[in-house]
Design a protein around this motif. Structure first.
Motif, PDB file in Angstrom:
ATOM      1  N   ILE A  12     143.048 -11.933  64.507  1.00 45.43           N
ATOM      2  CA  ILE A  12     143.303 -10.519  64.204  1.00 45.43           C
ATOM      3  C   ILE A  12     142.186  -9.730  64.872  1.00 45.43           C
ATOM      4  O   ILE A  12     141.005  -9.980  64.625  1.00 45.43           O
ATOM      5  CB  ILE A  12     143.306 -10.257  62.682  1.00 45.43           C
ATOM      6  N   TYR A  13     142.556  -8.803  65.757  1.00 41.44           N
ATOM      7  CA  TYR A  13     141.543  -7.964  66.403  1.00 41.44           C
ATOM      8  C   TYR A  13     141.098  -6.868  65.437  1.00 41.44           C
ATOM      9  O   TYR A  13     141.830  -6.532  64.493  1.00 41.44           O
ATOM     10  CB  TYR A  13     142.096  -7.351  67.695  1.00 41.44           C
ATOM     11  N   GLY A  14     139.943  -6.323  65.722  1.00 38.14           N
ATOM     12  CA  GLY A  14     139.283  -5.338  64.862  1.00 38.14           C
ATOM     13  C   GLY A  14     140.196  -4.360  64.147  1.00 38.14           C
ATOM     14  O   GLY A  14     140.169  -4.253  62.928  1.00 38.14           O
ATOM     15  N   GLY A  16     143.092  -4.467  63.364  1.00 35.14           N
ATOM     16  CA  GLY A  16     144.143  -5.051  62.538  1.00 35.14           C
ATOM     17  C   GLY A  16     145.330  -5.577  63.321  1.00 35.14           C
ATOM     18  O   GLY A  16     146.362  -5.916  62.743  1.00 35.14           O
ATOM     19  N   THR A  17     145.192  -5.662  64.657  1.00 34.41           N
ATOM     20  CA  THR A  17     146.280  -6.219  65.464  1.00 34.41           C
ATOM     21  C   THR A  17     146.319  -7.739  65.298  1.00 34.41           C
ATOM     22  O   THR A  17     145.338  -8.422  65.589  1.00 34.41           O
ATOM     23  CB  THR A  17     146.054  -5.932  66.963  1.00 34.41           C
ATOM     24  N   LYS A  18     147.462  -8.233  64.821  1.00 32.97           N
ATOM     25  CA  LYS A  18     147.629  -9.680  64.698  1.00 32.97           C
ATOM     26  C   LYS A  18     148.078 -10.223  66.053  1.00 32.97           C
ATOM     27  O   LYS A  18     149.216 -10.046  66.465  1.00 32.97           O
ATOM     28  CB  LYS A  18     148.729  -9.978  63.679  1.00 32.97           C
ATOM     29  N   ALA A  19     147.168 -10.873  66.774  1.00 36.00           N
ATOM     30  CA  ALA A  19     147.511 -11.363  68.114  1.00 36.00           C
ATOM     31  C   ALA A  19     148.046 -12.793  68.065  1.00 36.00           C
ATOM     32  O   ALA A  19     148.899 -13.165  68.873  1.00 36.00           O
ATOM     33  CB  ALA A  19     146.295 -11.286  69.020  1.00 36.00           C
ATOM     34  N   LEU A  20     147.546 -13.587  67.139  1.00 27.92           N
ATOM     35  CA  LEU A  20     148.040 -14.961  66.965  1.00 27.92           C
ATOM     36  C   LEU A  20     148.157 -15.225  65.472  1.00 27.92           C
ATOM     37  O   LEU A  20     147.325 -14.785  64.679  1.00 27.92           O
ATOM     38  CB  LEU A  20     147.060 -15.987  67.557  1.00 27.92           C
ATOM     39  N   GLY A  37     155.895 -16.065  77.478  1.00 27.38           N
ATOM     40  CA  GLY A  37     156.140 -15.092  76.421  1.00 27.38           C
ATOM     41  C   GLY A  37     155.959 -13.698  76.983  1.00 27.38           C
ATOM     42  O   GLY A  37     155.306 -13.519  78.005  1.00 27.38           O
ATOM     43  N   PRO A  38     156.541 -12.698  76.308  1.00 32.93           N
ATOM     44  CA  PRO A  38     156.449 -11.337  76.834  1.00 32.93           C
ATOM     45  C   PRO A  38     155.026 -10.799  76.796  1.00 32.93           C
ATOM     46  O   PRO A  38     154.155 -11.374  76.148  1.00 32.93           O
ATOM     47  CB  PRO A  38     157.346 -10.524  75.895  1.00 32.93           C
ATOM     48  N   SER A  39     154.821  -9.704  77.486  1.00 39.52           N
ATOM     49  CA  SER A  39     153.526  -9.032  77.484  1.00 39.52           C
ATOM     50  C   SER A  39     153.155  -8.668  76.045  1.00 39.52           C
ATOM     51  O   SER A  39     153.988  -8.189  75.286  1.00 39.52           O
ATOM     52  CB  SER A  39     153.668  -7.782  78.353  1.00 39.52           C
ATOM     53  N   GLY A  40     151.920  -8.958  75.668  1.00 40.30           N
ATOM     54  CA  GLY A  40     151.463  -8.656  74.307  1.00 40.30           C
ATOM     55  C   GLY A  40     151.742  -9.751  73.300  1.00 40.30           C
ATOM     56  O   GLY A  40     151.408  -9.618  72.121  1.00 40.30           O
ATOM     57  N   ALA A  41     152.342 -10.864  73.749  1.00 44.89           N
ATOM     58  CA  ALA A  41     152.711 -11.947  72.822  1.00 44.89           C
ATOM     59  C   ALA A  41     151.497 -12.697  72.284  1.00 44.89           C
ATOM     60  O   ALA A  41     151.571 -13.339  71.240  1.00 44.89           O
ATOM     61  CB  ALA A  41     153.652 -12.933  73.521  1.00 44.89           C
ATOM     62  N   GLY A  42     150.382 -12.638  73.026  1.00 45.34           N
ATOM     63  CA  GLY A  42     149.181 -13.350  72.571  1.00 45.34           C
ATOM     64  C   GLY A  42     148.738 -14.463  73.506  1.00 45.34           C
ATOM     65  O   GLY A  42     147.842 -15.233  73.181  1.00 45.34           O
ATOM     66  N   LYS A  43     149.318 -14.527  74.707  1.00 45.00           N
ATOM     67  CA  LYS A  43     149.015 -15.619  75.654  1.00 45.00           C
ATOM     68  C   LYS A  43     147.541 -15.621  76.072  1.00 45.00           C
ATOM     69  O   LYS A  43     146.893 -16.664  76.070  1.00 45.00           O
ATOM     70  CB  LYS A  43     149.905 -15.508  76.915  1.00 45.00           C
ATOM     71  N   SER A  44     147.025 -14.453  76.460  1.00 40.59           N
ATOM     72  CA  SER A  44     145.623 -14.394  76.893  1.00 40.59           C
ATOM     73  C   SER A  44     144.694 -14.694  75.723  1.00 40.59           C
ATOM     74  O   SER A  44     143.709 -15.413  75.869  1.00 40.59           O
ATOM     75  CB  SER A  44     145.297 -13.017  77.467  1.00 40.59           C
ATOM     76  N   THR A  45     145.022 -14.154  74.574  1.00 38.23           N
ATOM     77  CA  THR A  45     144.206 -14.422  73.382  1.00 38.23           C
ATOM     78  C   THR A  45     144.164 -15.920  73.106  1.00 38.23           C
ATOM     79  O   THR A  45     143.102 -16.468  72.797  1.00 38.23           O
ATOM     80  CB  THR A  45     144.793 -13.667  72.169  1.00 38.23           C
ATOM     81  N   LEU A  46     145.293 -16.567  73.247  1.00 38.37           N
ATOM     82  CA  LEU A  46     145.382 -18.015  73.013  1.00 38.37           C
ATOM     83  C   LEU A  46     144.419 -18.771  73.932  1.00 38.37           C
ATOM     84  O   LEU A  46     143.610 -19.577  73.475  1.00 38.37           O
ATOM     85  CB  LEU A  46     146.826 -18.470  73.252  1.00 38.37           C
TER      86      LEU A  46
HETATM   87  N1  LIG Z   1     140.248  -6.960  72.935  1.00 37.94           N
HETATM   88  C1  LIG Z   1     141.298  -6.570  72.208  1.00 37.94           C
HETATM   89  N2  LIG Z   1     141.145  -5.673  71.204  1.00 37.94           N
HETATM   90  C2  LIG Z   1     142.194  -5.284  70.455  1.00 37.94           C
HETATM   91  N3  LIG Z   1     143.450  -5.733  70.611  1.00 37.94           N
HETATM   92  C3  LIG Z   1     143.670  -6.627  71.598  1.00 37.94           C
HETATM   93  C4  LIG Z   1     142.607  -7.088  72.454  1.00 37.94           C
HETATM   94  N4  LIG Z   1     143.128  -7.971  73.339  1.00 37.94           N
HETATM   95  C5  LIG Z   1     144.434  -8.048  73.065  1.00 37.94           C
HETATM   96  N5  LIG Z   1     144.776  -7.261  72.034  1.00 37.94           N
HETATM   97  C6  LIG Z   1     146.119  -7.123  71.428  1.00 37.94           C
HETATM   98  O1  LIG Z   1     146.527  -8.412  70.995  1.00 37.94           O
HETATM   99  C7  LIG Z   1     147.901  -8.640  71.297  1.00 37.94           C
HETATM  100  C8  LIG Z   1     148.040  -9.848  72.208  1.00 37.94           C
HETATM  101  O2  LIG Z   1     147.471  -9.537  73.471  1.00 37.94           O
HETATM  102  P1  LIG Z   1     147.317 -10.583  74.644  1.00 37.94           P
HETATM  103  O3  LIG Z   1     146.711 -11.823  74.103  1.00 37.94           O
HETATM  104  O4  LIG Z   1     146.611  -9.901  75.736  1.00 37.94           O
HETATM  105  O5  LIG Z   1     148.831 -10.875  75.025  1.00 37.94           O
HETATM  106  P2  LIG Z   1     149.468 -11.368  76.405  1.00 37.94           P
HETATM  107  O6  LIG Z   1     148.408 -12.035  77.191  1.00 37.94           O
HETATM  108  O7  LIG Z   1     150.589 -12.275  76.002  1.00 37.94           O
HETATM  109  O8  LIG Z   1     149.999 -10.139  77.095  1.00 37.94           O
HETATM  110  C9  LIG Z   1     148.419  -7.347  71.891  1.00 37.94           C
HETATM  111  O9  LIG Z   1     148.970  -6.578  70.854  1.00 37.94           O
HETATM  112  C10 LIG Z   1     147.169  -6.690  72.437  1.00 37.94           C
HETATM  113  O10 LIG Z   1     147.301  -5.294  72.479  1.00 37.94           O
END
Ligand SMILES: Nc1ncnc2c1ncn2[C@@H]1O[C@H](COP(=O)(O)OP(=O)(O)O)[C@@H](O)[C@H]1O
Ligand SMILES: [Mg+2]
Length: 260
Positions: A12-14, A16-20, A37-46
Motif C-alpha cells: 500500500i503506497y502512502g 492509500g493506493t493498494k498496488a499489490l 497486466g494492464p497499466s497500473g496493475a502493480g507489475k513494476s511494484t511487484l
Molecule cells: N511511488 C508511488 N507512489 C504512490 N503510488 C504509486 C507509486 N508507484 C505506483 N503507484 C500506484 O500503484 C499502482 C500500481 O502501479 P505500478 O506498480 O506502477 O503498475 P504497473 O507497473 O502495472 O503499471 C498504481 O495505482 C500506481 O498509481
C-alpha cells in the motif's frame, strides 16, 4: 528450493493506493516468467518489492533462501548484487562510454573506494568486452551511450546486468520503448541468456503476444491480484480479457501495433 518465493505480499503506497494484495508465487531457478497486466496493475511494484526498491507493506520475499524484507543494508547490497535489473528507459549514464556503463555492473561487488574512483581490473575489462561482443556491441564499446539507438542502449543494459553475474534478472517493460525489430533482438537475447547461462528471468511485459511467444509461464495481474499463473499454452482469450478487464479493445490495438 525455489530461487524466489513471494508469500502473501501486499503493498500500500502512502496515500492509500493498494498496488499489490496478497501476492504469492514461487519461481524455480532457470525459469523465464512473464508478468502481464494492464497499466497500473502493480507489475513494476511487484518487481521492485523483489529487490527492495520498494518495501512491501506485508508479506515476505525469499530470494536464494533468505527473507529480503528484513535485510539490513549489507544484506540488501548482497541481494542486489545477485539481481540484475533492466528498465524501460535503460537507466544508463548517457555521457559515459558503453564500456563504463557495463563495468558499473560490477560496482556492487567492489569496495567503496575502488568503486568511487572507478577502478576496474584488466580482467573485468576483458570480461565486459567479451559480454559486449556476445551481444553484438563490440564496435560500440568506446562510444558514448548517448550516441546509441534505443535497441543498442537496451543491449548495454543487458550487458551491465550480466556483468553483475546475477542469479536473477528482473526486466521492467524492457521493450516498451523499442520498435518491433529491436524488440525481437532484445527478447531473443534475454531468452538466450536464460537458456545458456541459466539465469532466472522475470519480465514485465505489456504485450501479451510477446509474453506467450517467449515464456513457458505467465503470471497475469489485475488491480494488484494474481488472476492467472500457469503455462503460456493455457492462457486463453477469456483469461486475457479477465486480466485486462475492459481494456481488451486497447489491447488488440496495442498488439497489432507492437507485434514482434
Ligand atoms: N511511488 C508511488 N507512489 C504512490 N503510488 C504509486 C507509486 N508507484 C505506483 N503507484 C500506484 O500503484 C499502482 C500500481 O502501479 P505500478 O506498480 O506502477 O503498475 P504497473 O507497473 O502495472 O503499471 C498504481 O495505482 C500506481 O498509481
Ligand atoms: Mg510499470
Amino acid at each position: 528450493m525455489p530461487i524466489l518465493e513471494l508469500k502473501h505480499v501486499s503493498k500500500i503506497y502512502g496515500a492509500g493506493t493498494k498496488a499489490l494484495e496478497d501476492v504469492s508465487f514461487a519461481v524455480e531457478e532457470g525459469e523465464f516468467v512473464s508478468v502481464i497486466g494492464p497499466s497500473g496493475a502493480g507489475k513494476s511494484t511487484l518487481l521492485r518489492c523483489i529487490n527492495r526498491l520498494v518495501d512491501a507493506t506485508q508479506g515476505a520475499v525469499f530470494f536464494d533462501g533468505e527473507d529480503v524484507t528484513g535485510l539490513d543494508k549489507k544484506g540488501l547490497r548482497r541481494v542486489r548484487t545477485k539481481t540484475g535489473m533492466i528498465f524501460q528507459h535503460y537507466n544508463l549514464v548517457e555521457r559515459l562510454s558503453v564500456m563504463e556503463n557495463v563495468l558499473h555492473g560490477r560496482l556492487g561487488q567492489k569496495g567503496t573506494l575502488a568503486g568511487m574512483i572507478g577502478h576496474y581490473s584488466e580482467e573485468e575489462k576483458v570480461e565486459a568486452f567479451a559480454i559486449l561482443e556476445k551481444l553484438g556491441l563490440a564496435e560500440q564499446a568506446y562510444k558514448r551511450c548517448d550516441e546509441l539507438s534505443g535497441g543498442q542502449k537496451q543491449r548495454v543494459g543487458i550487458a551491465r546486468a550480466i556483468m553483475q553475474r546475477p542469479r536473477l534478472i528482473l526486466c521492467d517493460e524492457p521493450i516498451a520503448s523499442l520498435d518491433p525489430s529491436s524488440s525481437k533482438v532484445i527478447m531473443d537475447q534475454l531468452k538466450e541468456i536464460n537458456q545458456t547461462m541459466k539465469i532466472t528471468c522475470i519480465l514485465n511485459l505489456h504485450q501479451v503476444d510477446v509474453a506467450m511467444q517467449y515464456s513457458e509461464r505467465i503470471i497475469g495481474i489485475t488491480a494488484g491480484h494474481v488472476v492467472y499463473d500457469g503455462p503460456a499454452s493455457r492462457l486463453d482469450q477469456e483469461t486475457i480479457h479477465q486480466i485486462y478487464q475492459s481494456r481488451s479493445g486497447a489491447l488488440i490495438t496495442d498488439r497489432a501495433e507492437r507485434a514482434v
